[in-house]
Scaffold this active site. Sequence first.
Site, PDB file in Angstrom:
ATOM      1  CD  GLU A 165      -3.022  -0.924   2.282  1.00 56.48           C
ATOM      2  OE1 GLU A 165      -2.906  -0.017   3.119  1.00 56.48           O
ATOM      3  OE2 GLU A 165      -3.967  -1.712   2.284  1.00 56.48           O
ATOM      4  CD  GLU A 347      -3.535  -5.511   4.212  1.00 50.50           C
ATOM      5  OE1 GLU A 347      -4.384  -4.678   4.594  1.00 50.50           O
ATOM      6  OE2 GLU A 347      -2.322  -5.310   4.268  1.00 50.50           O
TER       7      GLU A 347
END
Length: 446
Positions: A165, A347
């Site tokens: 991320e 995720e």
Amino acid sequence: MSATTQRDFTWGVSTSSYQIEGAVNEDGRGPSIWDLHCRQRGRIRNDDTGDVACDHYHRYAEDVAIMREMGVQAYRFSVAWPRVLPRGRGAINPAGLDFYDRLIDALLAAKIEPWLCLFHWDLPVGLDELGGWTNRDSAGWFADYATLIARRYGDRVKRFATFNEPSVFAIFGYLFGWNAPGIADRDAFLRTCHHINLAHGAGVDVLRALVPGASLGAVHNRQPTFPRRPTEGDREAAARLDALWNLIFPDPQHLGHYPAILARDMEPFMRAGDLAKICRPVDWFGMNHYSPIYAREDAKSQLGFAWADAPDDEPKTGIGWNIRPEAFCNELIAAHTSYGLPVYVLENGFGARDTIAADGAVHDQDRIDYLTAYIGAMDDANRAGADVRGYFVWSLLDNFEWGSGYSDRFGLVYVDYPTQRRIPKDSSRWYADLIKARHLTPALSA
Ligand code: FCB
């Protein structure tokens, strides 16, 4: 998807180093920017820190045993850069390298495939003192670190992610200043984004050259961005947020250019040939997804938008993130269509304030409902051709949830922090059953 069997699909769980390891001052680990950030009073809810976290550094064998019991096929973890290179470059810490040897060997013995992420936000302070990601040299530091990791673990680990991320840690850490290293500066942010992209490309080259049979990618957070109100200004703000949150890393990495809306902003930080260094072939698109996000216009903001809360009338998780499984389906399809790569969901999960019930168990039916709906949405995406090849729940364990400290729990396994006792929640048994059923049954019908 009709010809594939579920055997080709990978079910896993994810964690990250700073959120679970603890042992921040042990066996030669150096400090990370998160250690410093947590020491600034008022930064983290309850002034929590990752000093002990889930004590995974000492309890990794128990945690691997829990995963084996759950039947997961893969485990994504990150290496703490300052544990293996205490200052970020230069002197190596053998004891830190030994820890990941032990972890990887335990995973392989349990028949769990290790997915190693090189960077999940815990930058060594030694590098931050040199400007961290705002320094163009950071791409070289990252390549050297990747070389160390590839040489040490590449005989046993084949799945590598460069970054987790990047948009989230760049926006929260360098544009808004909420996360480590607490910088709020437009130029520092844009520079950081470009250097992370260069580091990604350099890391891919190193891993490709040094790890035979490597399967490589990066992990991107991808959420639809909505205007908070139906105004022209908010719509523009949402488009800016979309470019910064969803595209500023994947577009140059996979398409070789920045999104048009940002091209002028990025120019001052680019040199000839940079985009070719960034756009290196990878094997998959790693996608994290939780819920839609919102933007509103703000004349004072540095990059044309402000963060906005989700509308009240949406269903929400236990920590207030809105629940919209069809958004997940759409993003999976969009990610695959945009970049033409197989997709791994690395995720997805449900945050709540779980508690231990009178019977000693943790009954988290709301998490099971969320995961059921989201896995259903993923199946829909696959039926529409999104080529999703794996799904990893965030997270194996409750852990240190950045600015929210330990109060927001995402684990399939509850952690009783005072005793460090692990208590599998109802959702962990549900996930074990799902893996068993889907691993053995035929694929989704076309
Ligand atoms: C993601 C992060 C992960 C965790 C989850 C809840 O943005 O990658 O570390 O905090 O959110």
